[in-house]
Design an enzyme around this catalytic site. Structure first.
Site, short mmCIF file in Angstrom:
data_model
loop_
_atom_site.label_atom_id
_atom_site.label_comp_id
_atom_site.label_asym_id
_atom_site.label_seq_id
_atom_site.Cartn_x
_atom_site.Cartn_y
_atom_site.Cartn_z
N ARG A 60 -35.67 32.98 25.51
CA ARG A 60 -35.94 32.78 26.93
C ARG A 60 -34.60 32.69 27.68
NH1 ARG A 60 -33.81 28.88 27.96
NH2 ARG A 60 -34.49 29.06 30.12
N GLY A 61 -34.70 32.73 29.02
CA GLY A 61 -33.51 32.74 29.87
C GLY A 61 -33.28 34.14 30.38
N SER A 62 -32.95 34.27 31.68
CA SER A 62 -32.90 35.60 32.30
C SER A 62 -31.91 36.53 31.62
CB SER A 62 -32.56 35.47 33.79
OG SER A 62 -31.28 34.87 33.98
N ASP A 243 -33.83 33.27 38.08
CA ASP A 243 -34.58 34.34 37.44
C ASP A 243 -34.72 35.54 38.35
OD1 ASP A 243 -36.02 33.46 34.68
OD2 ASP A 243 -35.61 31.74 35.96
#
Length: 355
Positions: A60-62, A243
């Site tokens: 996860r994480g942009s 995001d």
């Protein structure tokens, strides 16, 4: 050793916290759902498994899911011999996993652009494009970290929300933690207050984990404590990730960000978002046009499969919220810090990036 294998080894030699990499014909990724208690490394051989890992927030994480999209297209090319049909199918599947994450969409489109007009994409060309993207993402983190660190003064305490760090990026510091890490590496005596980030607890489980690894002093608070901490003078700056940023500077970030921005505004505390230019979506004029992902409400009513709320109670989980641009003191990018008027200055940034 291939050029790609040499590149990955070089990244490892830099002591980066890589969220995803390639090894012995398969993708390897850290299972972020198991942190901080277990550092589990998963092996991914099919695009379908990678898509599920993105969807269920194993990765996860942009920044991280952006490069995961690039790795996914490379994996699809390896498995199919680079056929256009399979690459396009993989692109559609990967894009469907996290609809708010513009970085994922853009990175996949960049990888896919090489197959336009051809039936088969040479693997070496896909490899070269992948390395280009990975190098650029890592440079983004160092550059925006340097620009953002100039905003942090010695002795300050910085509040951050959710996880926008190395494992959410390319391995150095992601977005917000790139700023914090650079400031710390400059010798500034700083502290961090990390919000735990309900319901998924990314701040408690991952941000605190990374800051400990970096040796940066961190204090964990629940999300609803930020206003109190600000009112008592315990916070001098707020730095969060992003995001998606609309063309007018409206910010989409993890749910709870807007609440912190409101408190920061009330107490005259500078509030910044750290992002790469890749995350700015000029096709969307304002925050109202950003699709907010809704996740399974069971993530609110339960924690680690343990029921918290009474059976039958309904819950709501918008994964992101929109912070209007008026609450932002600046947008930290790899090209510099963008300030008001965002609609004009972001377009100027866009032209600079294009050239």
């Amino acid at each position: 050793m291939s050029k790609l294998e040499q590149f990955v080894q070089n990244l490892k030699d830099q002591q980066l916290l890589l969220p995803i990499w390639f090894e012995k014909g398969a993708l390897k990724l850290i299972n972020q759902k198991e942190l901080p208690h277990k550092e589990e490394i998963l092996t991914i051989k099919k695009v379908e498994n990678l898509a599920e890992a993105i969807r269920n927030m194993t990765i996860r994480g942009s920044g991280a899911i952006g490069i995961a999209g690039a790795w996914g297209l490379y994996l699809a090319a390896l498995n199919s011999g680079g056929t256009r049909e399979e690459m396009q199918r993989a692109a559609r599947l990967l894009k469907s996993t996290r609809p708010t994450a513009v970085n994922l969409m853009k990175t996949i489109d960049e990888m896919l652009s090489g197959v336009n007009g051809v039936e088969k994409m040479p693997i070496d060309r896909m490899e070269a494009k992948l390395i280009e993207i990975l190098e650029r993402q890592l440079q983004f983190e160092h550059s925006l970290g340097s620009y953002g660190a100039n905003l942090i003064d010695d002795g300050e305490t910085v509040l951050t929300h959710c996880h926008s760090g190395a494992l959410a990026g390319s391995g150095y510091g992601g977005r917000a933690l790139s700023v914090i890490r650079k400031a710390y590496e400059q010798g500034k005596n700083i502290r961090v207050i990390a919000c735990e980030t309900r319901p998924y607890l990314q701040g408690a489980r991952i941000t605190a984990y990374e800051l400990q690894k970096f040796g940066i002093p961190v204090t964990l608070i629940t999300d609803n404590m930020s206003g109190y901490c600000m009112s008592k003078g315990m916070v001098q700056k707020v730095v969060v990730g992003s995001d998606r940023v609309a063309a007018n500077g409206d910010l989409a970030n993890k749910i709870g960000t807007y609440m912190h921005a409101l408190a920061a505004k009330e107490h005259n505390i500078p509030f910044y978002t750290a992002t790469s230019s890749h995350t700015i979506d000029f096709s969307i004029q304002g925050g109202a046009g950003i699709e907010v992902e809704f996740r399974d409400a069971q993530e609110v009513t339960s924690l680690n499969a343990q029921r918290l709320a009474p059976m039958g109670v309904e819950a709501l989980y918008p994964s992101f919220d929109i912070t209007p641009n008026g609450y932002l003191s600046g947008i930290i990018t790899e090209k510099g810090v963008i300030t008001q008027p965002y609609a004009i200055n972001l377009q100027t940034l866009n032209r600079r990036v294009a050239h």
